[in-house]
Enzyme design. Structure first.
Site, PDB file in Angstrom:
ATOM      1  CG  PHE A   1      -1.710  -1.263   1.426  1.00  0.00           C
ATOM      2  CD1 PHE A   1      -2.896  -1.491   0.736  1.00  0.00           C
ATOM      3  CD2 PHE A   1      -1.248  -2.254   2.294  1.00  0.00           C
ATOM      4  CE1 PHE A   1      -3.613  -2.676   0.928  1.00  0.00           C
ATOM      5  CE2 PHE A   1      -1.955  -3.435   2.487  1.00  0.00           C
ATOM      6  CZ  PHE A   1      -3.141  -3.649   1.808  1.00  0.00           C
TER       7      PHE A   1
ATOM      8  CG  ASP B   1      -1.112   2.007  -4.042  1.00  0.00           C
ATOM      9  OD1 ASP B   1      -0.928   2.461  -2.898  1.00  0.00           O
ATOM     10  OD2 ASP B   1      -2.201   2.140  -4.656  1.00  0.00           O
TER      11      ASP B   1
ATOM     12  CG  ASN C   1      -5.932  -6.688  -4.556  1.00  0.00           C
ATOM     13  OD1 ASN C   1      -5.497  -7.079  -3.462  1.00  0.00           O
ATOM     14  ND2 ASN C   1      -7.198  -6.391  -4.753  1.00  0.00           N
TER      15      ASN C   1
ATOM     16  CG  ASP D   1       0.397   3.068   6.037  1.00  0.00           C
ATOM     17  OD1 ASP D   1      -0.520   3.023   6.874  1.00  0.00           O
ATOM     18  OD2 ASP D   1       0.806   4.137   5.540  1.00  0.00           O
TER      19      ASP D   1
ATOM     20  CB  CYS E   1      -5.245   4.762   9.451  1.00  0.00           C
ATOM     21  SG  CYS E   1      -5.845   4.148   7.875  1.00  0.00           S
TER      22      CYS E   1
HETATM   23  N1  SAH Z   1       1.647   4.126   2.981  1.00  0.00           N
HETATM   24  C1  SAH Z   1       1.034   5.278   2.340  1.00  0.00           C
HETATM   25  C2  SAH Z   1      -0.436   5.436   2.609  1.00  0.00           C
HETATM   26  C3  SAH Z   1      -1.263   4.335   2.094  1.00  0.00           C
HETATM   27  S1  SAH Z   1      -2.845   4.877   1.730  1.00  0.00           S
HETATM   28  C4  SAH Z   1       1.753   6.543   2.755  1.00  0.00           C
HETATM   29  O1  SAH Z   1       2.546   6.511   3.659  1.00  0.00           O
HETATM   30  O2  SAH Z   1       1.471   7.584   2.170  1.00  0.00           O
HETATM   31  C5  SAH Z   1      -3.565   3.459   1.098  1.00  0.00           C
HETATM   32  C6  SAH Z   1      -3.128   3.096  -0.288  1.00  0.00           C
HETATM   33  O3  SAH Z   1      -3.561   1.757  -0.476  1.00  0.00           O
HETATM   34  C7  SAH Z   1      -3.714   3.887  -1.434  1.00  0.00           C
HETATM   35  O4  SAH Z   1      -2.675   4.360  -2.235  1.00  0.00           O
HETATM   36  C8  SAH Z   1      -4.564   2.877  -2.223  1.00  0.00           C
HETATM   37  O5  SAH Z   1      -4.459   3.026  -3.625  1.00  0.00           O
HETATM   38  C9  SAH Z   1      -3.949   1.576  -1.814  1.00  0.00           C
HETATM   39  N2  SAH Z   1      -4.804   0.391  -1.796  1.00  0.00           N
HETATM   40  C10 SAH Z   1      -6.028   0.245  -1.228  1.00  0.00           C
HETATM   41  N3  SAH Z   1      -6.432  -1.050  -1.326  1.00  0.00           N
HETATM   42  C11 SAH Z   1      -5.450  -1.729  -1.948  1.00  0.00           C
HETATM   43  C12 SAH Z   1      -5.247  -3.094  -2.308  1.00  0.00           C
HETATM   44  N4  SAH Z   1      -6.173  -4.008  -2.039  1.00  0.00           N
HETATM   45  N5  SAH Z   1      -4.104  -3.420  -2.922  1.00  0.00           N
HETATM   46  C13 SAH Z   1      -3.160  -2.488  -3.196  1.00  0.00           C
HETATM   47  N6  SAH Z   1      -3.279  -1.212  -2.863  1.00  0.00           N
HETATM   48  C14 SAH Z   1      -4.406  -0.818  -2.255  1.00  0.00           C
END
Ligand code: SAH
Length: 400
Positions: free
Chosen positions: A226, A248, A276, A303, A343
């Site tokens: 993520f 991501d 994913n 995260d 979060c």
């Molecule tokens: N670690 C990041 C914040 C993550 S926010 C930072 O420090 O800024 C959450 C992120 O997860 C988003 O970019 C979203 O696109 C991604 N996301 C949500 N569900 C997901 C999934 N199932 N697989 C991959 N990415 C995902």
């Protein structure tokens, strides 16, 4: 001051307010001494007429009064200037080197309904209560005096504004701005466009944790799940990780993170993959009948976004958290580090720890906790206002 309408709260309601919680719900109110208009400043007293504070009134919202102060003071430009300067002093104390940070974090800074982010010399404002929204001019004037910013941008498209009877609003409200801003977090560059587009929402709440996790990543093979704009990935690479693989599902996030890595001179050490996380971790941690899984990573960062916005969906969220922890633990080398964050408001730190331990049990691993994380100090936690705490995290080493 004494001519202000008085909101009298029911017996038993005063203590929470005296302890610092600023919300007076409709159900807590006994009566008003005279009519008040939405957005007006009112006094709040207990049923024995003891003064509790002054706040904004809005009968359209479930939160009828948002307290601003426990003193008898006028809510004007000077008030906002004092409060914002006090909030800034806290950031300067706890994050002396930061140039981009959240200046005002609503309830955390006793300014319910107001958020101000500083992206270098540009300020981004959000007003989520009617009372605050009506006083935008004073707030902007106070911000001009304190920061002399190049521009002030309003990003008011929050769902919560609807509950206050406010329409969306978005745009430059002071100064001028064109294109992206090069935001520095711990001295590293991250591009963002405060006016919107795909690059919005650069999160500031992990700034301190980026650095702490990066310091655990020296020489490591890192997996950043993520990864969004690459906050953890790029900090880790810069701090000496051997290699970072980041995942991501958003193509825009992957593109922005790739550009950010290049801008910080670590493109050669980072791979950003559009995937994913659930599917990717499953594919990587599943082996055939006669195969053995060879863990590849020294550090794995989880995260994810909040998996639940409501209490009723907590069960599903917990299954999601368990799944990614179980898979991640299988991919972690003996002695490796898992840095994991949650979060979601509805999953507290005890519940989060429980899920992680259940996953560890299923993965036949014993964990050693080596760090406890919270949101960066520019998102202060006021324990008597539980809503101010939302981000929790841990770093674990695989002990055996
Ligand atoms: N670690 C990041 C914040 C993550 S926010 C930072 O420090 O800024 C959450 C992120 O997860 C988003 O970019 C979203 O696109 C991604 N996301 C949500 N569900 C997901 C999934 N199932 N697989 C991959 N990415 C995902």
């Amino acid at each position: 001051m004494d001519t202000l309408p008085v909101v009298i709260v029911r017996p038993g309601e005063a203590d929470r307010l005296l302890a610092g919680h600023p919300w007076v719900y409709a159900a807590s109110i006994m009566r008003l001494t005279k009519p008040a208009e939405p957005g007006d400043v009112v006094q709040v007293k207990d049923h024995r007429q003891r003064f509790l504070g002054i706040g904004f009134y809005n009968p359209k919202s479930k939160i009828n009064v948002r307290l601003l102060t426990q003193e008898r003071e006028d809510i004007n430009l000077a008030f906002f200037e004092r409060r914002i300067r006090a909030a800034l002093a806290l950031r300067t104390k706890h994050m002396p080197k930061a140039t981009s940070f959240r200046v005002v974090n609503a309830e955390s800074d006793f300014l319910s309904g107001l958020i101000v982010d500083k992206y270098e010399d540009v300020l981004v404002l959000q007003t989520s209560s009617l009372g605050m929204d009506m006083r935008k001019a004073e707030i902007i004037a106070a911000l001009q005096r304190i920061f002399k910013p190049r521009a002030i941008v309003e990003r008011n498209e929050l769902a919560s504004r609807k509950f206050e009877g406010l329409a969306d609003a978005n745009g430059v409200i002071a100064g001028e701005i064109e294109g992206d801003i090069d935001v520095k977090l711990n001295g590293l560059s991250f591009k963002t466009n405060p006016l919107g587009g795909h690059k919005t929402g650069l999160y500031l709440d992990q700034q301190a944790n980026y650095q702490r996790v990066a310091e655990m990543s020296k020489g490591a093979q890192v997996l950043d799940c993520f990864s969004f704009l690459g906050g953890f990935a790029i900090h880790a690479a810069k701090e000496g990780a051997a290699h970072v693989h980041a995942l991501d599902q958003s193509a825009d996030a992957i593109k922005a993170a790739t550009e950010n890595a290049a801008a910080n001179g670590v493109a050669n050490k980072c791979v950003f993959e559009e995937a994913n996380v659930f599917d990717w971790l499953k594919a990587q941690s599943t082996v055939g009948p006669n195969e053995k899984l060879l863990p590849k990573y020294d550090v794995i960062i989880l995260d994810p976004p909040s998996f639940t916005r409501s209490r009723s969906a907590v069960g599903d969220a917990l299954r999601g958290y368990k799944e990614i922890h179980l898979r991640a633990l299988k991919l972690l080398k003996p002695g490796g580090t898992l840095a994991t964050f949650c979060c979601s408001h509805h999953v507290d730190s005890t519940l989060f720890m429980d899920v992680i331990l259940t996953a560890a049990f299923d993965a036949h691993k014993v964990l050693r906790r080596v760090e406890t994380f919270s949101q960066s100090p520019d998102h202060p936690v006021i324990p008597s206002i539980p809503e101010t705490e939302y981000l929790k995290g841990f770093a674990f080493e695989v002990a055996r």
